[in-house]
Write a protein that holds these residues in place. Structure first.
Motif, PDB file in Angstrom:
ATOM      1  N   GLU A   1       0.811  -1.229   0.000  1.00 43.27           N
ATOM      2  CA  GLU A   1       0.000   0.000   0.000  1.00 43.27           C
ATOM      3  C   GLU A   1       0.844   1.279   0.000  1.00 43.27           C
ATOM      4  OE1 GLU A   1      -3.373   0.919   0.075  1.00 43.27           O
ATOM      5  OE2 GLU A   1      -3.804  -1.115  -0.595  1.00 43.27           O
ATOM      6  N   LYS A   2       1.810   1.368   0.907  1.00 36.95           N
ATOM      7  CA  LYS A   2       2.563   2.616   1.046  1.00 36.95           C
ATOM      8  C   LYS A   2       3.394   2.952  -0.203  1.00 36.95           C
ATOM      9  CE  LYS A   2       5.168   5.376   4.178  1.00 36.95           C
ATOM     10  NZ  LYS A   2       4.470   6.227   5.074  1.00 36.95           N
TER      11      LYS A   2
ATOM     12  N   ALA B   1       2.838   1.996  -3.199  1.00 37.94           N
ATOM     13  CA  ALA B   1       1.874   2.270  -4.265  1.00 37.94           C
ATOM     14  C   ALA B   1       1.313   3.677  -4.125  1.00 37.94           C
ATOM     15  CB  ALA B   1       0.749   1.242  -4.237  1.00 37.94           C
ATOM     16  N   LYS B   2       1.055   4.099  -2.901  1.00 33.96           N
ATOM     17  CA  LYS B   2       0.519   5.444  -2.659  1.00 33.96           C
ATOM     18  C   LYS B   2       1.537   6.510  -3.087  1.00 33.96           C
ATOM     19  CE  LYS B   2      -2.680   7.990  -0.618  1.00 33.96           C
ATOM     20  NZ  LYS B   2      -4.038   8.064  -1.089  1.00 33.96           N
ATOM     21  N   ILE B   3       2.804   6.288  -2.761  1.00 32.86           N
ATOM     22  CA  ILE B   3       3.857   7.234  -3.154  1.00 32.86           C
ATOM     23  C   ILE B   3       3.971   7.306  -4.676  1.00 32.86           C
ATOM     24  CG2 ILE B   3       6.357   7.648  -3.091  1.00 32.86           C
ATOM     25  CD1 ILE B   3       6.280   6.402  -0.229  1.00 32.86           C
ATOM     26  N   THR B   4       3.951   6.136  -5.317  1.00 32.83           N
ATOM     27  CA  THR B   4       4.030   6.093  -6.780  1.00 32.83           C
ATOM     28  C   THR B   4       2.831   6.788  -7.406  1.00 32.83           C
ATOM     29  OG1 THR B   4       5.205   3.992  -6.596  1.00 32.83           O
ATOM     30  CG2 THR B   4       4.323   4.563  -8.755  1.00 32.83           C
ATOM     31  N   GLN B   5       1.662   6.609  -6.812  1.00 35.42           N
ATOM     32  CA  GLN B   5       0.457   7.249  -7.340  1.00 35.42           C
ATOM     33  C   GLN B   5       0.540   8.767  -7.192  1.00 35.42           C
ATOM     34  OE1 GLN B   5      -3.227   5.815  -5.700  1.00 35.42           O
ATOM     35  NE2 GLN B   5      -4.446   6.823  -7.255  1.00 35.42           N
TER      36      GLN B   5
ATOM     37  N   LYS C   1     -10.182   1.945  -7.514  1.00 31.12           N
ATOM     38  CA  LYS C   1     -11.023   0.752  -7.406  1.00 31.12           C
ATOM     39  C   LYS C   1     -10.208  -0.481  -7.051  1.00 31.12           C
ATOM     40  CE  LYS C   1     -15.239   1.623  -9.848  1.00 31.12           C
ATOM     41  NZ  LYS C   1     -16.249   0.966 -10.673  1.00 31.12           N
ATOM     42  N   LEU C   2      -8.972  -0.557  -7.516  1.00 31.71           N
ATOM     43  CA  LEU C   2      -8.115  -1.684  -7.163  1.00 31.71           C
ATOM     44  C   LEU C   2      -7.823  -1.666  -5.664  1.00 31.71           C
ATOM     45  CD1 LEU C   2      -6.507  -4.122  -8.141  1.00 31.71           C
ATOM     46  CD2 LEU C   2      -4.578  -2.592  -8.544  1.00 31.71           C
ATOM     47  N   ARG C   3      -7.593  -0.475  -5.140  1.00 31.25           N
ATOM     48  CA  ARG C   3      -7.349  -0.345  -3.703  1.00 31.25           C
ATOM     49  C   ARG C   3      -8.572  -0.807  -2.902  1.00 31.25           C
ATOM     50  NH1 ARG C   3      -4.878   4.316  -3.696  1.00 31.25           N
ATOM     51  NH2 ARG C   3      -2.823   3.482  -3.302  1.00 31.25           N
TER      52      ARG C   3
END
Length: 119
Positions: free
Chosen positions: A28-29, A31-35, A86-88
């Motif tokens: 999660e973390k 992925a959040k930074i990349t997003q 939506k994936l999250r």
């Protein structure tokens, strides 16, 4: 400006793929930074795309196609963002993938085959 726009799109697709894979793996973390970095890239994509579209507003007969390409580009950005959200939430992505493929085809056909690349 065309090369900057293509580079920004390539970077956007890479960052999207990375964020998507990280979310699939449960990271999660990162992925959040990349997003968040991807969202900054969206701004660069919109800026360079807007600059390219502005070229067609001086009476070019290709203006309608340029506007459609711009709208399809914004559609891609929206779908990419919705897919990550939506994936999250672990919801179905089938409809979004279909939209993504259709929008990418529209953008690629108009961008590489219909509109001049030397803007």
């Amino acid at each position: 400006m065309t090369h900057m726009h293509i580079t920004a799109w390539a970077l956007g697709f890479i960052l999207f793929a990375l964020a998507y894979m990280m979310l699939k793996q449960g990271k999660e973390k990162p992925a959040k930074i990349t997003q968040m970095i991807l969202r900054l890239d969206y701004l660069f994509i919109l800026y360079t795309g807007g600059d390219l579209i502005a070229y067609y507003f001086n009476g070019s007969p290709l203006l309608p196609e340029a506007i459609i390409k711009g709208l399809a580009g914004v559609w891609i950005i929206a779908v990419m963002e919705m897919m990550l959200v939506k994936l999250r939430k672990q919801k179905s992505l089938k409809g979004l993938w279909i939209q993504f493929v259709i929008a990418v085809i529209i953008v690629l056909v108009l961008g590489f085959f219909r509109l001049p690349m030397s803007v």
